[in-house]
Motif scaffolding. Structure first.
Motif, short mmCIF file in Angstrom:
data_model
loop_
_atom_site.label_atom_id
_atom_site.label_comp_id
_atom_site.label_asym_id
_atom_site.label_seq_id
_atom_site.Cartn_x
_atom_site.Cartn_y
_atom_site.Cartn_z
N ALA A 62 0.82 -1.21 0.00
CA ALA A 62 0.00 0.00 0.00
C ALA A 62 0.85 1.26 0.00
O ALA A 62 0.33 2.36 0.15
N SER A 63 2.12 1.11 -0.15
CA SER A 63 3.02 2.26 -0.01
C SER A 63 3.64 2.68 -1.32
O SER A 63 4.83 2.88 -1.42
N GLY A 64 2.79 2.78 -2.38
CA GLY A 64 3.28 3.38 -3.59
C GLY A 64 3.68 4.81 -3.33
O GLY A 64 3.17 5.45 -2.40
N ALA A 65 4.58 5.32 -4.13
CA ALA A 65 5.12 6.65 -3.87
C ALA A 65 4.02 7.70 -3.79
O ALA A 65 3.99 8.52 -2.87
N ALA A 66 3.10 7.68 -4.74
CA ALA A 66 2.05 8.70 -4.78
C ALA A 66 1.07 8.54 -3.62
O ALA A 66 0.75 9.50 -2.92
N PHE A 67 0.60 7.30 -3.41
CA PHE A 67 -0.39 7.07 -2.36
C PHE A 67 0.21 7.33 -0.98
O PHE A 67 -0.46 7.83 -0.08
N LYS A 68 1.47 6.97 -0.80
CA LYS A 68 2.10 7.20 0.49
C LYS A 68 2.26 8.69 0.75
O LYS A 68 2.11 9.16 1.89
N ALA A 69 2.55 9.46 -0.29
CA ALA A 69 2.68 10.91 -0.13
C ALA A 69 1.34 11.53 0.24
O ALA A 69 1.27 12.41 1.12
N TYR A 70 0.26 11.10 -0.42
CA TYR A 70 -1.06 11.62 -0.08
C TYR A 70 -1.50 11.19 1.31
O TYR A 70 -2.12 11.97 2.05
N ALA A 71 -1.16 9.96 1.69
CA ALA A 71 -1.49 9.50 3.04
C ALA A 71 -0.74 10.32 4.08
O ALA A 71 -1.28 10.66 5.13
N ASN A 72 0.52 10.65 3.77
CA ASN A 72 1.30 11.49 4.68
C ASN A 72 0.65 12.86 4.83
O ASN A 72 0.57 13.41 5.94
N THR A 73 0.18 13.40 3.72
CA THR A 73 -0.49 14.71 3.77
C THR A 73 -1.77 14.64 4.60
O THR A 73 -2.07 15.55 5.39
N GLU B 215 -3.50 26.48 5.13
CA GLU B 215 -3.53 26.25 3.68
C GLU B 215 -3.53 24.77 3.35
O GLU B 215 -4.16 24.33 2.38
N LEU B 216 -2.81 23.96 4.15
CA LEU B 216 -2.83 22.51 3.93
C LEU B 216 -4.22 21.95 4.21
O LEU B 216 -4.69 21.05 3.49
N LEU B 217 -4.91 22.50 5.21
CA LEU B 217 -6.28 22.05 5.48
C LEU B 217 -7.20 22.37 4.31
O LEU B 217 -8.08 21.57 3.96
N PHE B 218 -7.02 23.52 3.69
CA PHE B 218 -7.82 23.87 2.52
C PHE B 218 -7.62 22.85 1.40
O PHE B 218 -8.58 22.43 0.75
N SER B 219 -6.36 22.48 1.15
CA SER B 219 -6.09 21.55 0.05
C SER B 219 -6.66 20.16 0.33
O SER B 219 -7.16 19.49 -0.59
N VAL B 220 -6.59 19.71 1.58
CA VAL B 220 -7.13 18.39 1.92
C VAL B 220 -8.65 18.40 1.87
O VAL B 220 -9.29 17.47 1.37
N ALA B 221 -9.26 19.47 2.41
CA ALA B 221 -10.72 19.56 2.40
C ALA B 221 -11.28 19.66 0.99
O ALA B 221 -12.44 19.31 0.74
N ALA B 222 -10.45 20.13 0.03
CA ALA B 222 -10.90 20.26 -1.36
C ALA B 222 -10.84 18.93 -2.11
O ALA B 222 -11.32 18.85 -3.24
#
Length: 375
Positions: A237-248, A337-344
């Motif tokens: 489950a730790s593909g580069a893209a998915f892991k980055a989004y999960a980290n965010t 600003e990070l909350l805005f991006s995640v909520a979007a």
């Protein structure tokens, strides 16, 4: 082409059982004459390894005797050698010991029968073992101990930790195997030094006797917490893209807890990740708090128009925030600003990218682990 031939000497016991009967037979048949005794003495000078056999017998008996050191003796050593660490009895391996070891091995004495482990030939090259000490300054660096199973690595660790406890130092032991003997030894050392309340144990399999531990009790930034958690994600489950989004997503969850002045625990992060609406709610709360803190006429007029609706749109809140920044009412807030991006994010996509980290949090918050790691 040259061919070399090697001759292996017989073992010490083989030479003893072959030559000694011949010497006794010679004494029996030669009678009591003086010349017979001269010949008998000469035969005794044959290369029979009496000393090697005696050494072998001594090794077998010494190997069967365990060596113990009492706490009183250990305490006395610490007083006499305040700047040293006692490691046990032994000797410094020198060139003459190496030569002697090769002589023993060439004589065929390469094995000693004993219930213990290790190379007793090495111990046999020196009869007079002395107390071996290591400088505490050297002990503060990395120390590696090698040995086969049963050679005494754990006993050496017990000896070293007991001295650290006696010196009133802090000792942290990571034991993946869960050796109860080592645990009991450490506890006994603390009790003997009247430090029984300093002994703390983290045992995930025995929560009744375990201390509580908060793995997120100390952190500098929300991203640091996210890095700790996402590093446990499985490779599938730790593909580069998915892991980055999960980290965010985990970082945003920690920000929600931080701005809500709630304790950041594994269970709390799991709860925020399971409630996508929490990010939007946190943004609304922060925008209202900024308006009340500023209490400026233009800000109040703008905010009244926005919050006429109980649930203003996310894009409207984003526009309000950037207007505050461009008008120099507030400084840019990267966390908001990070909350805005995640909520979007699309809710379905958010659940997809966090699907890899949810099993990690579930395993750390299930059963007895909940009370141990999230209290």
């Amino acid at each position: 082409m040259s061919v070399s031939f090697y001759y292996r000497r017989p073992s010490a016991w083989t030479a003893l059982f072959i030559i000694l009967p011949l010497q006794l037979a010679l004494l029996f048949y030669l009678g009591n004459g003086r010349s017979a005794w001269y010949i008998a003495v000469l035969t005794l000078l044959q290369p029979v390894p009496y000393l090697e056999c005696a050494r072998r017998w001594w090794l077998i008996n010494q190997a069967a005797k365990p060596q113990y050191v009492s706490r009183l003796e250990l305490n006395k050593m610490l007083r006499d050698h305040a700047d040293s660490l006692y490691l046990g009895k032994g000797f410094e391996l020198k060139p003459e010991h190496t030569r002697h070891l090769h002589e023993i091995m060439d004589a065929g004495m390469t094995k000693v029968r004993s219930k213990g482990h290790g190379s007793y030939e090495i111990h046999g090259v020196e009869f007079h073992a002395k107390a071996v000490f290591q400088s505490i300054d050297d002990a503060r660096a990395h120390t590696a101990v090698f040995g086969t199973t049963g050679a005494g690595k754990t006993r050496l660790l017990e000896l070293m930790t007991a001295q650290a406890v006696m010196r009133n130092e802090a000792v942290i032991v990571f034991d993946p195997k869960g050796d109860r003997g080592l645990r009991n030894s450490l506890k006994a050392s603390c009790m003997a030094c009247q430090r029984e309340f300093d002994f703390m144990e983290l045992d995930l399999l025995n929560p009744a006797e375990s201390m509580l531990f908060d793995p997120l009790g100390s952190w500098r930034s929300p991203s640091e917490v996210a890095d700790r958690i996402t590093s446990l994600m499985s490779s599938s489950a730790s593909g580069a893209a998915f892991k980055a989004y999960a980290n965010t997503a985990v970082t945003a969850s920690v920000i929600v807890l931080k701005k809500g002045r709630k304790t950041v625990t594994l269970a709390a992060i799991r709860a925020v990740l399971g409630n996508f609406q929490a990010f939007y709610t946190c943004i609304c709360t922060q925008c209202r708090a900024i308006r009340l803190e500023l209490n400026a006429y233009e800000v109040n007029v703008y905010a009244d128009r926005i919050f006429q609706n109980a649930d203003p749109k996310l894009q409207t809140l984003r526009t309000f925030y950037f207007w505050l920044c461009s008008s120099d009412y507030i400084k840019p807030d990267p966390e908001l600003e990070l909350l805005f991006s995640v909520a979007a994010m699309d809710r379905a996509y958010f659940e997809k990218v966090t699907a890899g980290v949810q099993p990690v949090l579930n395993s750390l918050c299930s059963g007895s682990l909940y009370s141990l790691l999230s209290s």
